[in-house]
Design an enzyme around this catalytic site. Structure first.
Site, PDB file in Angstrom:
ATOM      1  N   LYS A 130       0.848  -1.192   0.000  1.00 37.23           N
ATOM      2  CA  LYS A 130       0.000   0.000   0.000  1.00 37.23           C
ATOM      3  C   LYS A 130       0.882   1.239   0.000  1.00 37.23           C
ATOM      4  O   LYS A 130       1.390   1.651   1.043  1.00 37.23           O
ATOM      5  CB  LYS A 130      -0.907   0.000   1.232  1.00 37.23           C
ATOM      6  CG  LYS A 130      -1.868  -1.188   1.294  1.00 37.23           C
ATOM      7  CD  LYS A 130      -2.676  -1.173   2.576  1.00 37.23           C
ATOM      8  CE  LYS A 130      -3.645  -2.338   2.636  1.00 37.23           C
ATOM      9  NZ  LYS A 130      -4.448  -2.351   3.877  1.00 37.23           N
TER      10      LYS A 130
ATOM     11  N   LYS B 149      -5.060   6.293   2.588  1.00 36.29           N
ATOM     12  CA  LYS B 149      -5.534   6.254   3.984  1.00 36.29           C
ATOM     13  C   LYS B 149      -4.378   6.369   4.973  1.00 36.29           C
ATOM     14  O   LYS B 149      -4.563   6.809   6.112  1.00 36.29           O
ATOM     15  CB  LYS B 149      -6.356   4.999   4.239  1.00 36.29           C
ATOM     16  CG  LYS B 149      -5.678   3.684   3.856  1.00 36.29           C
ATOM     17  CD  LYS B 149      -4.836   3.088   4.954  1.00 36.29           C
ATOM     18  CE  LYS B 149      -4.123   1.853   4.497  1.00 36.29           C
ATOM     19  NZ  LYS B 149      -3.275   1.242   5.538  1.00 36.29           N
TER      20      LYS B 149
END
Length: 413
Positions: A175, A258
């Site tokens: 990520k 995020k």
């Protein structure tokens, strides 16, 4: 009672594997098929999975191995907490799973103890899970290769495995975004391994909770239905649900962006803000994520799913989150260098803040929280002053893409 996998000798396993993988032999012998592109690779995966399904209806005649089917073979590159948790999950699901770790000494220790002492010291790994430091051995002939390498080393590891790639599917578990290039991991896969079928996986997946068998869900995104199904077959279990998506960009951006807001929430936690403030940060973070995602070609609705709001909530609310921990330490007065050193692991959000700040500034994307974090961390501005400035940014509509922002609002933003 004897367990089938324990009774299967090496010769029987090899015979079964040769039969199940017959469809893939041409990939190793004929490079022309490899270069025919991702569509044929995806088709091959679908045919291979159908072969596995068919075998379930054809039990073995050997009484000891009755009902045994040939497992999917896969390698997980990267021995961090998440890569280890996923490899362990696949092994428990009956897959032939190997965890590749760069350090030979670490591999020997894990082979002996079945414990990842650095990242998951409190958990015993599945006894069937294999470990390797030999990259060629780990990758060659596998069905699926999961890459759980930090974004800074993602391209390098793909370049190293490229000579060993034939028919394998490549799935990114990373990520983040590549420094300098702003490339997502899926883009790096397309650049370095242009002819493979690939996907990305993301969601609210804290490794320790997965190891503790706490109910968890994730999203596998790929343009190929066969690839999505392959990952679901490998990882779906009683405590781990795998959903599918064809929005690769949206799912990947949700997992990357995020991390920015987890750092913000960690800092807010250090200042002991109230629940109203936390809720405001979460919802405005979601607005920023969807704005940025749409600019990159993602579907805004993707950010309402597990890889968007789900991962955002888990990462922002849990002290287990590396990015939350870094933000919390920064909020308590530690320098960035001190916080990263104390964490002892990669916090992708730091790099992502830099990348998104530069990209948003260049392309005119409204990302006030991201810009504020950049000023605090890299320009050493006082957090309180930056927070006050954020509160005076003017008027916006509550939910992106529902109400337009009129000219007055844009002038006041």
């Amino acid at each position: 009672m004897k367990k089938p996998l324990e009774n299967l000798n090496h010769l029987n396993l090899q015979n079964l594997k040769n039969e199940a993988l017959h469809l893939t032999e041409n990939f190793g012998d004929n490079l022309e098929i490899l270069h025919s592109g991702k569509e044929k690779a995806s088709k091959l995966v679908g045919e291979l999975l159908q072969n596995f399904k068919n075998r379930k209806n054809k039990p073995q005649t050997d009484d000891d191995n009755k009902g045994l089917t040939v497992p999917l073979t896969m390698t997980f590159l990267g021995g961090g907490s998440f890569g280890t948790a996923m490899a362990n999950l696949a092994s428990r699901n009956g897959c032939d799973a190997t965890l590749w770790v760069r350090d030979k000494r670490t591999v020997k220790a894990m082979q002996k103890t079945h414990i990842n002492k650095k990242y998951l010291p409190d958990f015993k790994l599945d006894k069937r899970l294999k470990f390797s430091h030999d990259l060629e051995e780990a990758v060659k002939g596998k069905d699926i290769i999961f890459v759980a390498i930090p974004s800074s080393g993602f391209r390098e590891i793909l370049q190293k495995i490229a000579p060993f790639i034939t028919s394998q599917v490549v799935i990114s578990l990373t990520k983040g975004m590549e420094k300098e290039t702003f490339a997502l991991m899926s883009e790096i896969i397309k650049e370095e391994l242009p002819n493979v079928a690939f996907g990305v996986m993301s969601g609210p997946n804290l490794a320790k909770e997965i190891m503790n068998n706490m109910p968890t869900a994730t999203v596998i995104a790929s343009e190929s239905e066969a690839v999505r199904h392959a990952v679901q077959v490998a990882l779906h279990g009683a405590f781990f649900r795998v959903f599918g998506s064809d929005d690769v960009v949206g799912v990947e951006l949700g997992g990357a962006l995020k991390n920015i807001y987890a750092i913000a929430m960690g800092m807010a936690g250090a200042y002991e803000v109230g629940d109203n403030t936390k809720a405001m940060i979460l919802t405005r973070a979601l607005a920023e994520m969807s704005r940025f995602g749409v600019h990159a070609g993602a579907n805004p609705l993707t950010f309402l799913g597990l890889s968007g709001v789900g991962d955002l909530y888990a990462t922002c609310a849990s002290p287990l989150s590396r990015n939350y921990q870094v933000g919390n330490m920064l909020g308590k007065g530690l320098s960035l260098e001190q916080a990263v050193k104390k964490l002892g692991q990669t916090a992708e959000g730091i790099n992502t803040i830099q990348q998104v700040h530069e990209k948003a500034s260049k392309d005119g994307i409204y990302m006030p929280i991201t810009h504020a974090l950049y000023d605090i961390i890299f320009n050493e501005q006082a957090p309180f002053g930056v927070a006050l400035d954020l509160m005076e940014k003017g008027f916006r509509s509550d939910v992106e893409f529902v109400m337009p922002h009129d000219k007055v609002n844009e002038d006041l933003k």
